[in-house]
Design a protein around this motif. Structure first.
Motif, PDB file in Angstrom:
ATOM      1  N   LEU A 216       0.822  -1.213   0.000  1.00 20.67           N
ATOM      2  CA  LEU A 216       0.000   0.000   0.000  1.00 20.67           C
ATOM      3  C   LEU A 216       0.855   1.262   0.000  1.00 20.67           C
ATOM      4  CD1 LEU A 216      -2.958  -0.942   2.386  1.00 20.67           C
ATOM      5  CD2 LEU A 216      -3.110  -0.340  -0.025  1.00 20.67           C
ATOM      6  N   VAL A 218       3.572   1.637  -1.854  1.00 21.96           N
ATOM      7  CA  VAL A 218       3.840   1.844  -3.277  1.00 21.96           C
ATOM      8  C   VAL A 218       2.619   2.497  -3.933  1.00 21.96           C
ATOM      9  CG1 VAL A 218       4.155   0.640  -5.479  1.00 21.96           C
ATOM     10  CG2 VAL A 218       5.560   0.015  -3.497  1.00 21.96           C
ATOM     11  N   ALA A 220       0.289   4.393  -2.481  1.00 17.67           N
ATOM     12  CA  ALA A 220       0.129   5.769  -2.020  1.00 17.67           C
ATOM     13  C   ALA A 220       1.077   6.711  -2.753  1.00 17.67           C
ATOM     14  CB  ALA A 220       0.363   5.848  -0.511  1.00 17.67           C
ATOM     15  N   GLU A 221       2.270   6.222  -3.063  1.00 21.59           N
ATOM     16  CA  GLU A 221       3.262   7.121  -3.647  1.00 21.59           C
ATOM     17  C   GLU A 221       3.210   7.205  -5.166  1.00 21.59           C
ATOM     18  OE1 GLU A 221       7.108   6.962  -1.921  1.00 21.59           O
ATOM     19  OE2 GLU A 221       6.277   7.501   0.034  1.00 21.59           O
ATOM     20  N   THR A 222       2.545   6.232  -5.843  1.00 19.92           N
ATOM     21  CA  THR A 222       2.623   6.272  -7.301  1.00 19.92           C
ATOM     22  C   THR A 222       1.279   6.263  -8.030  1.00 19.92           C
ATOM     23  OG1 THR A 222       2.845   3.886  -7.330  1.00 19.92           O
ATOM     24  CG2 THR A 222       4.867   5.116  -7.457  1.00 19.92           C
ATOM     25  N   CYS A 223       0.234   5.785  -7.370  1.00 18.52           N
ATOM     26  CA  CYS A 223      -0.989   5.540  -8.142  1.00 18.52           C
ATOM     27  C   CYS A 223      -1.964   6.707  -8.101  1.00 18.52           C
ATOM     28  CB  CYS A 223      -1.682   4.282  -7.632  1.00 18.52           C
ATOM     29  SG  CYS A 223      -0.684   2.819  -7.887  1.00 18.52           S
ATOM     30  N   THR A 240      -6.772   7.591  -5.277  1.00 16.86           N
ATOM     31  CA  THR A 240      -5.871   7.234  -4.177  1.00 16.86           C
ATOM     32  C   THR A 240      -6.117   8.086  -2.937  1.00 16.86           C
ATOM     33  OG1 THR A 240      -4.245   6.626  -5.825  1.00 16.86           O
ATOM     34  CG2 THR A 240      -3.439   6.900  -3.581  1.00 16.86           C
ATOM     35  N   PHE A 244      -7.338   6.501   0.722  1.00 16.41           N
ATOM     36  CA  PHE A 244      -6.529   6.535   1.940  1.00 16.41           C
ATOM     37  C   PHE A 244      -7.145   7.428   3.008  1.00 16.41           C
ATOM     38  CE2 PHE A 244      -3.454   4.502  -0.750  1.00 16.41           C
ATOM     39  CZ  PHE A 244      -2.741   3.691   0.123  1.00 16.41           C
ATOM     40  N   GLN A 245      -7.858   8.468   2.575  1.00 21.36           N
ATOM     41  CA  GLN A 245      -8.420   9.372   3.567  1.00 21.36           C
ATOM     42  C   GLN A 245      -9.674   8.805   4.207  1.00 21.36           C
ATOM     43  OE1 GLN A 245      -9.295  13.367   2.221  1.00 21.36           O
ATOM     44  NE2 GLN A 245      -7.111  13.787   2.529  1.00 21.36           N
TER      45      GLN A 245
END
Ligand SMILES: Nc1ncnc2c1ncn2[C@@H]1O[C@H](COP(=O)(O)OP(=O)(O)OP(=O)(O)O)[C@@H](O)[C@H]1O
Ligand SMILES: Nc1ncnc2c1ncn2[C@@H]1O[C@H](COP(=O)(O)OP(=O)(O)OP(=O)(O)O)[C@@H](O)[C@H]1O
Ligand code: SF4
Ligand code: SF4
Ligand SMILES: [Mg+2]
Ligand SMILES: [Mg+2]
Lengths: 326, 321
Positions: A216, A218, A220-223, A240, A244-245
């Motif tokens: 997760l 990966v 959060a940082e790329t998708c 994304t 996540f929020q």
């Protein structure tokens, strides 16, 4: 409204084994838009690789698509004649894997392999193909591309091999890249380089990427968007940031809470109890109900469907069914 | 000040690869001149990328491989000078847990024999008393007596790791080397195992050396952390010291390359160029210098020593201090 490049609807894949029928995919639906990175996440065996392989018509026997469709630019590719499917696979849709060494041919140099696909894709002389191969290697951030052309795959590190795989996909003129755990076997400092490259290719070339990962971080940082798979079923999908929020599905919430985080130090992690169901014997109703802290009668009987809870954010859980329905 | 439980001094392991007829003998510098101290009751984390020597360190500390040079002190006694019989007696105090329970547990043995084996080797327990002791151990790791006569293939990865933990704890060890104990597991199962290891540590007063390439896991479990690069320890500090005040450029890069599951936290990243050089032919001077953005001319020739930059925070870098 943008048109999706790839649209998967209710995809179902079974494996007919000696032990019985393995229900690998049980209704997978998602869209991949031009120039975005869609993360496909989930735990071991949830069907990520089978989904990726299905996009290329590469499901290995005894696997079989038993329902649903995969549309590429509006056309259902599951009904394409084999020759057309092969052309698509060697052209507009490409795939890279966790282990690039296994996908590269050990007896040809990097240059020979790239030239081969370049010339298959576009008629040109050897000289021009070689120049173009060096160019594409440079575009994937390969240091000293001219020298690399004359090396064999085994002489390169895992990260460099993965760059070669990406270069080959670009040489074929791919507009969709299915990347199945492309950085899982790499060290984190190398993973960061490859993820940066993928984001860069999306921005500069408008490449669309289905990024398959169990990480997760990966995602959060790329998708740009995420689809969460559980037991061969998409339980939640959305942008994304929104996911996540305010993740909605109890499984997604459990997955995130289980990851060690600076704020979890000194406290027990929240483990999701139990284990993933066996594809041979799926539970009735919601596939997550045996592990779900909120499950009630309805969950044991009826399979929830994906429903929009916010703009582009969909969840398959009875908790979010409309008030009237509940 | 508490007495250390385990100390390594100048611990070194070089593997010699025998060359072919015409090629030269080559030396892999797997572990080089490592000093570290582990105190009772703490979790000492070891992080670093593939091949940096983490497993070699763990094995050398337990003398599962013979170090090429150096000392390992266990409660002040040099393990490397013990004769076979004394070493055998000491073995019950330290254990190692491996990454892949599918490989580390013999598939032909049932759970009773797997967990009971060390008890049979080191104690007089047999028959019913043995089965009762094993059942108690199984319960402690979240399994039960129902599992006694089952075989490894009947269990999931997480359950197998619980069995491996029960086996490692059978003799009430003092020191356990955990070598990537959750790397083969899914996050939801990893959480179960990490919680179990923490509970057992508190309950039994265990001391852990926790090896992992996953920084988030190491941060979660460790009291202190050593960062390794190419067979050397480049930084040692408390978990806070390492994560909020990293001094070594490699540690800084490692932390910034680790993806965090929080899109809000998108940070400016230090992306390292190049890859880890071969331990067959480590660069001279600071072995990190070919990838270091802060390298000085001195770094290419002179190897930095691990020095205390305050409060026990150790750094091997010419720029630190
Ligand atoms: N050749 C096969 N024969 C039988 N079942 C298969 C086969 N390939 C895949 N499956 C089943 O399909 C399901 C999905 O597998 P898949 O490889 O897509 O999982 P995954 O999400 O990619 O997992 P991982 O994270 O471990 O790569 C699994 O339950 C698996 O057992
Ligand atoms: N028996 C051996 N013979 C030769 N070289 C070895 C042997 N065991 C380890 N090495 C080498 O020593 C170095 C350190 O290996 P080690 O297994 O300790 O690394 P590690 O940090 O545990 O890596 P990983 O994260 O991949 O487990 C590597 O370069 C490895 O190839
Ligand atoms: S549908 Fe029911 S069992 Fe399934 S996730 Fe939602 S609340 Fe849990
Ligand atoms: S010693 Fe020099 S090369 Fe090594 S980490 Fe420090 S600054 Fe960089
Ligand atoms: Mg897979
Ligand atoms: Mg190792």
């Amino acid at each position: 409204m943008r048109e999706p490049l790839i649209s998967v609807r209710d995809l179902q894949v079974h494996f007919h084994t000696h032990a019985g029928v393995v229900h690998a995919l049980n209704g997978v639906s998602f869209d991949l838009y031009p120039g975005e990175i869609l993360g496909l996440v989930g735990e071991t065996g949830c069907g990520k690789s089978v989904t990726g392989l299905a996009l290329l018509g590469l499901i290995p026997p005894p696997g079989q698509v038993v329902g649903g469709e995969i549309r590429y630019r509006g056309q259902n590719i599951l009904t394409l004649p084999p020759a057309q499917m092969r052309a698509l696979r060697g052209g507009k849709i490409a795939m890279i894997f966790q282990d690039p060494a296994a996908a590269l041919n050990p007896v040809f140099t990097v240059g020979e392999q790239i030239e081969l696909v370049t010339r298959r894709h576009r008629r040109m002389g050897r000289e021009a193909a070689r120049r173009q191969a060096a160019e594409v290697l440079r575009s994937v951030g390969m240091p000293e591309p001219e020298r690399i052309l004359d090396t064999y795959p085994h002489e390169l590190s895992g990260g460099m091999q993965q760059r070669v795989m990406i270069a080959m996909a670009l040489s074929c003129g791919a507009e969709v890249l299915v990347a199945d755990e492309p950085t899982t076997a790499l060290d984190v400092t190398i993973q960061a380089q490859i993820l940066d490259l993928l984001v860069d290719l999306k921005r500069t070339r408008g490449l669309s990427i289905l990024l398959i990962t169990h990480n997760l971080g990966v995602v959060a940082e790329t998708c740009d968007r995420v689809a969460v798979l559980y037991a061969g079923f998409i339980v939640e999908t959305g942008p994304t940031g929104a996911i996540f929020q305010s993740m909605k599905h109890p499984y997604t919430q459990g997955l995130l809470a289980a990851i060690p985080h600076p704020s979890s130090r000194g406290r027990p992690l929240q483990a999701v109890p139990g284990t993933v169901p066996d594809g041979l014997q799926l539970p009735p109703g919601c596939l997550f109900h045996p592990r779900c802290p909120f499950a009630w009668d309805r969950c044991r009987q009826e399979r929830p469907v994906l429903r929009e809870v916010a703009d582009g954010h969909q969840v398959a859980c009875h908790l979010y069914a409309g008030e009237a329905e509940r | 000040m508490t007495e250390p439980l385990v100390q390594a001094r100048q611990l070194t392991k070089h593997y010699v690869l025998r060359g072919g007829l015409f090629s030269r003998r080559q030396v892999v510098r797997a572990l080089h001149w490592v000093d570290l101290t582990v105190y009772p009751g703490e979790t000492f984390g070891v992080v670093g990328e593939s091949g940096c020597g983490k497993t070699t360190l763990g094995r050398c500390l337990l003398r599962l491989v013979e170090p090429t040079f150096g000392e390992v002190l266990f409660r002040g006694e040099n393990l490397l000078q013990l004769d076979r019989e004394t070493l055998r007696q000491r073995r019950r105090y330290f254990q190692m847990l491996f990454q892949n329970p599918y490989l580390s547990l013999d598939p032909r043995m049932n759970v009773l024999n797997l967990v009971g084996e060390p008890l049979v080797t080191h104690t007089d327990l047999r028959g019913r008393a043995l089965a009762e002791r094993v059942a108690a151990l199984l319960e402690r790791v979240g399994l039960s007596a129902d599992h006694l006569y089952r075989y490894p293939h009947e269990f999931s990865g997480g359950q197998l790791q619980r069995i491996a933990i029960a086996r490692a704890l059978a003799l009430n060890p003092l020191f356990v080397v955990l070598d990537e104990p959750t790397s083969a597991l899914d996050v939801s199962v990893q959480a179960q195992i990490l919680n179990l290891l923490k509970d057992l540590q508190a309950e039994l007063g265990l001391t852990y050396l926790f090896i992992s390439h996953d920084l988030s896991v190491v941060q979660h479990v460790s009291d202190r952390i050593a960062v390794m690069y190419l067979g050397r320890v480049v930084e040692v500090g408390t978990t806070e010291g390492i994560f909020y005040d990293a001094r070594h450029p490699y540690t800084q890069a490692l932390i910034s390359s680790t993806p965090i599951p929080d899109p809000q936290a998108r940070r400016s990243r230090v992306i390292l160029q190049g890859s880890v050089p071969s331990p067959l032919n480590p660069p001279p001077g600071c072995s990190f210098h070919p990838r270091c953005a802060q390298a000085l001319p001195l770094c290419a020739t002179e190897e930095p020593r691990l020095v205390d930059v305050g409060d026990g925070h150790l750094v091997a870098c010419h720029r630190a201090g």
